[in-house]
Design a protein around this motif. Structure first.
Motif, mmCIF file in Angstrom:
data_model
loop_
_atom_site.group_PDB
_atom_site.id
_atom_site.type_symbol
_atom_site.label_atom_id
_atom_site.label_comp_id
_atom_site.label_asym_id
_atom_site.label_seq_id
_atom_site.Cartn_x
_atom_site.Cartn_y
_atom_site.Cartn_z
ATOM 1 N N PRO A 357 33.356 7.147 69.610
ATOM 2 C CA PRO A 357 32.937 7.531 68.679
ATOM 3 C C PRO A 357 32.277 7.214 67.442
ATOM 4 C CG PRO A 357 34.040 9.578 69.060
ATOM 5 C CD PRO A 357 34.388 7.684 70.051
ATOM 6 N N TRP A 358 32.729 5.332 67.580
ATOM 7 C CA TRP A 358 32.618 4.964 66.447
ATOM 8 C C TRP A 358 31.731 3.421 66.627
ATOM 9 C CZ3 TRP A 358 36.101 0.766 66.872
ATOM 10 C CH2 TRP A 358 36.852 0.993 67.401
ATOM 11 N N ALA A 359 31.512 2.499 67.855
ATOM 12 C CA ALA A 359 31.580 1.943 68.428
ATOM 13 C C ALA A 359 30.568 2.395 69.822
ATOM 14 C CB ALA A 359 32.770 0.900 68.433
ATOM 15 N N GLY A 360 29.084 1.220 69.667
ATOM 16 C CA GLY A 360 28.702 1.174 70.539
ATOM 17 C C GLY A 360 29.033 -0.076 72.087
ATOM 18 N N TYR A 381 30.719 4.010 59.917
ATOM 19 C CA TYR A 381 31.466 3.717 59.064
ATOM 20 C C TYR A 381 32.633 4.114 59.649
ATOM 21 C CZ TYR A 381 33.380 4.086 54.799
ATOM 22 O OH TYR A 381 34.608 4.825 53.441
ATOM 23 N N PHE A 382 33.539 4.622 60.453
ATOM 24 C CA PHE A 382 35.159 4.514 60.457
ATOM 25 C C PHE A 382 34.956 3.186 61.531
ATOM 26 C CE2 PHE A 382 38.205 5.465 63.785
ATOM 27 C CZ PHE A 382 39.019 5.537 62.130
ATOM 28 N N GLY A 383 33.822 3.212 62.387
ATOM 29 C CA GLY A 383 33.809 1.425 62.730
ATOM 30 C C GLY A 383 34.232 0.048 61.573
ATOM 31 N N SER A 384 33.749 0.315 61.113
ATOM 32 C CA SER A 384 33.719 -0.320 59.902
ATOM 33 C C SER A 384 34.823 -1.002 59.047
ATOM 34 C CB SER A 384 32.252 -0.073 58.654
ATOM 35 O OG SER A 384 31.532 -0.081 59.095
ATOM 36 N N GLN A 385 35.655 0.774 58.698
ATOM 37 C CA GLN A 385 36.816 1.027 58.468
ATOM 38 C C GLN A 385 38.317 0.495 59.042
ATOM 39 O OE1 GLN A 385 36.021 1.589 55.202
ATOM 40 N NE2 GLN A 385 37.991 2.607 55.130
ATOM 41 N N VAL A 386 38.190 -0.017 60.746
ATOM 42 C CA VAL A 386 38.800 -0.531 61.958
ATOM 43 C C VAL A 386 38.680 -1.671 61.672
ATOM 44 C CG1 VAL A 386 38.831 -0.467 63.909
ATOM 45 C CG2 VAL A 386 38.283 2.077 63.495
ATOM 46 N N ILE A 387 37.371 -1.961 60.848
ATOM 47 C CA ILE A 387 37.151 -3.349 61.148
ATOM 48 C C ILE A 387 38.059 -4.049 60.012
ATOM 49 C CG2 ILE A 387 35.498 -5.911 60.972
ATOM 50 C CD1 ILE A 387 35.535 -4.284 63.450
ATOM 51 N N ARG A 388 37.837 -3.381 59.282
ATOM 52 C CA ARG A 388 38.608 -3.479 57.892
ATOM 53 C C ARG A 388 40.233 -3.752 57.919
ATOM 54 N NH1 ARG A 388 34.307 -1.141 55.511
ATOM 55 N NH2 ARG A 388 32.495 -2.178 54.482
#
Length: 552
Positions: A357-360, A381-388
């Motif tokens: 749901p957060w990355a392709g 946005y959640f994908g960016s939170q995962v990266i951080r």
């Protein structure tokens, strides 16, 4: 001989005439000079050195303030006689000690000795005019002796000359800029055996780090994670069902033969487990990796940091690390991600062959349909939170299997270097699993690394490939991203078609032996490829995590 009138003496110089000078015949009240000094003082010289040099080289006929001119300073080299008195002893006698005798002949202002004239600097006033008077004769001889001793080579001059000669010789033989010649390039080794020996030395200094191995999933498939049914110390090519599978390339003997220094084991759950039991499956896979490492702790050791990895390699063991393959394994929870980290996982592959749901991912759907524009191909946005959160933890961001847009978004968000744990070059094989050139350049800017996969379909885009084809991908990534951004991530036990010459984990040394024949590869570059590049990336991620800790 005509003499010019000397200039007046400098102020304060009256009454300070040298007592050893001959009386000034032009003075109105001159008195007889003192007796000449003994012969032992012949080596004294009291005339200013600059003045002596000027008089010697000046061709004028002036009197030079009473010191005469160059014609007045022509003396005989043989005014003092050196002779051997006894074997091993030498004496010097000045002519002033020879007693009275006929005056020395002058010719053009020079004393003639043995028919030869010798030019030596004499003391001022010593022979400006010749007289048969005994005192003047002695004064003349004394001045000649002084001149001779003055030009005698002095010991400190000899020492300085010797030192200078030694320094020049040293610089010629061993200039400071000349270093010891570098060792011959390994390509000069004649045979494969010699190159393999050189590879063994190289990989004893730097750990060979492979970014991805799917052995844990085969253990789940073949023995259901029951390690009592697996003897990992055997050559599994001789043990069923491993021997019958095209997906099996790993066992302990072959890992040691391949000189593997550190291995990332994949904690993988299939895309079909997404939204179901993906978290449980991933936890079970981390568990089997840790248990396998503990069971064979004579050869394997579980590590979670750069320092631990390097220490284990120094002790001759294989460092075991965990990478979680597939962002769907998080169950959309950062808490699960933190638990994976605490269990020892040190990278997360953001996707596998399915979107989250957060990355392709690199495929449109799990059925491998081409991606469409309306699908989420990048990070949410959640994908960016995962990266951080990965950056904060010190856990590496793995972009293998992701879409190009996800690659670009992650590189834009991450402040730590990223990795491609098992991918190759898109320019040589246009599989969506590979990395395009423009992303390779972004990886270089990010400081990350692309670890080359050995799957034939990612190397040549068909079922057959060779060691040389793998080298072509390594060289391409090196040429585009740079020598600091390429590594090894074969993907053994997760592929069913391997290159000829790289059939299993025992063949890594042959890859490096082949690269040694390439004159464009240096020993230091081979070390970077083997492990130094990954260690730099891993270390940088740890430093980024430490900065987060300090900020909090």
């Amino acid at each position: 001989m005509h003499h010019q009138v000397p200039p007046p003496p400098p102020p304060g110089s009256e009454g300070r005439r040298d007592p050893h000078l001959a009386p000034d015949p032009s003075g109105p009240h001159h008195a007889p000079g003192p007796p000449p000094p003994p012969a032992a003082t012949c080596s004294h010289w009291e005339l200013d050195l600059d003045l002596r040099h000027h008089i010697q080289h000046c061709a004028c006929t002036c009197n030079h303030m009473g010191y005469g001119n160059y014609m007045d300073y022509q003396l005989a080299k043989q005014c003092c006689h050196v002779y051997q008195n006894q074997p091993g002893t030498w004496n010097t006698t000045c002519l002033s000690e020879l007693g009275p005798g006929p005056p020395l002949p002058l010719m053009n202002g020079a004393i003639r000795c043995n028919g030869q004239g010798h030019a030596l600097l004499a003391r001022a006033g010593s022979i400006s005019s010749y007289s048969s008077d005994g005192d003047k004769r002695k004064q003349l001889i004394l001045s000649a002796c002084r001149a001779l001793f003055e030009v005698t080579v002095r010991p400190w001059c000899v020492c300085m000359l010797c030192v200078l000669v030694c320094v020049v010789a040293l610089l010629m033989l061993w200039p400071p800029w000349q270093h010891e010649p570098p060792p011959p390039h390994p390509r000069h080794l004649d045979s494969l055996e010699q190159r393999l020996d050189a590879v063994a030395v190289l990989l004893s200094e730097v750990p060979l780090i492979d970014g991805h191995n799917d052995l844990p999933w085969n253990i789940r498939k073949f023995v259901h994670n029951q390690l009592s049914n697996l003897n990992f110390s055997l050559d599994l090519r001789q043990v069923e069902p491993w021997s019958k599978s095209n997906w099996s390339h790993t066992d302990l003997p072959r890992l040691r033969e391949g000189l593997v220094g550190a291995q990332f084991w994949s904690a993988y759950s299939p895309c079909g487990s997404q939204f179901m039991d993906a978290v449980q499956v991933t936890m079970e896979q981390i568990d089997v990796i840790r248990r396998l490492t503990e069971m064979y702790d004579q050869y394997l050791e579980f590590v979670t940091s750069v320092k631990e990895l390097e220490d284990v390699h120094r002790r001759g063991k294989i460092a075991s690390l965990v990478g979680v393959e597939g962002g769907h394994s998080l169950g959309n929870s950062l808490g699960v991600l933190r638990m994976y980290y605490d269990l020892g996982a040190r990278y997360l592959t953001l996707t596998h062959t399915c979107h989250t749901p957060w990355a392709g991912c690199c495929l449109g759907t799990e059925e491998m349909d081409p991606p469409t524009e309306d699908e989420n191909q990048g990070l949410s946005y959640f994908g960016s939170q995962v990266i951080r959160e990965l950056n904060r933890l010190g856990m590496l961001v793995d972009l293998s299997h992701t879409s190009v847009r996800t690659m670009e978004d992650a590189l834009n968000v991450s402040i730590a270097p990223i990795i491609f744990s098992h991918s190759s070059a898109f320019a040589l094989c246009n599989s969506t699993r590979n990395v395009p050139d423009h992303v390779l350049k972004l990886v270089a800017l990010n400081g990350g690394i692309v670890m080359v996969n050995f799957y034939s379909y990612f190397i040549t885009c068909n079922q057959s490939s060779s060691l040389e084809d793998v080298i072509a991908h390594i060289n391409h990534i090196r040429s585009v991203a740079g020598e600091d951004h390429v590594g090894i991530g074969a993907g053994y036990d997760g592929i069913n078609s391997t290159p000829k010459g790289l059939e299993d984990v025992s063949m890594y040394p042959h890859l490096f032996a082949a690269l040694m024949e390439d004159p464009t590869w240096t020993e230091e570059q081979l070390k970077k490829l083997a492990g130094l590049n990954f260690l730099r990336v891993f270390s940088t991620a740890e430093q980024v995590s430490l900065k987060f800790l300090l900020l909090n």
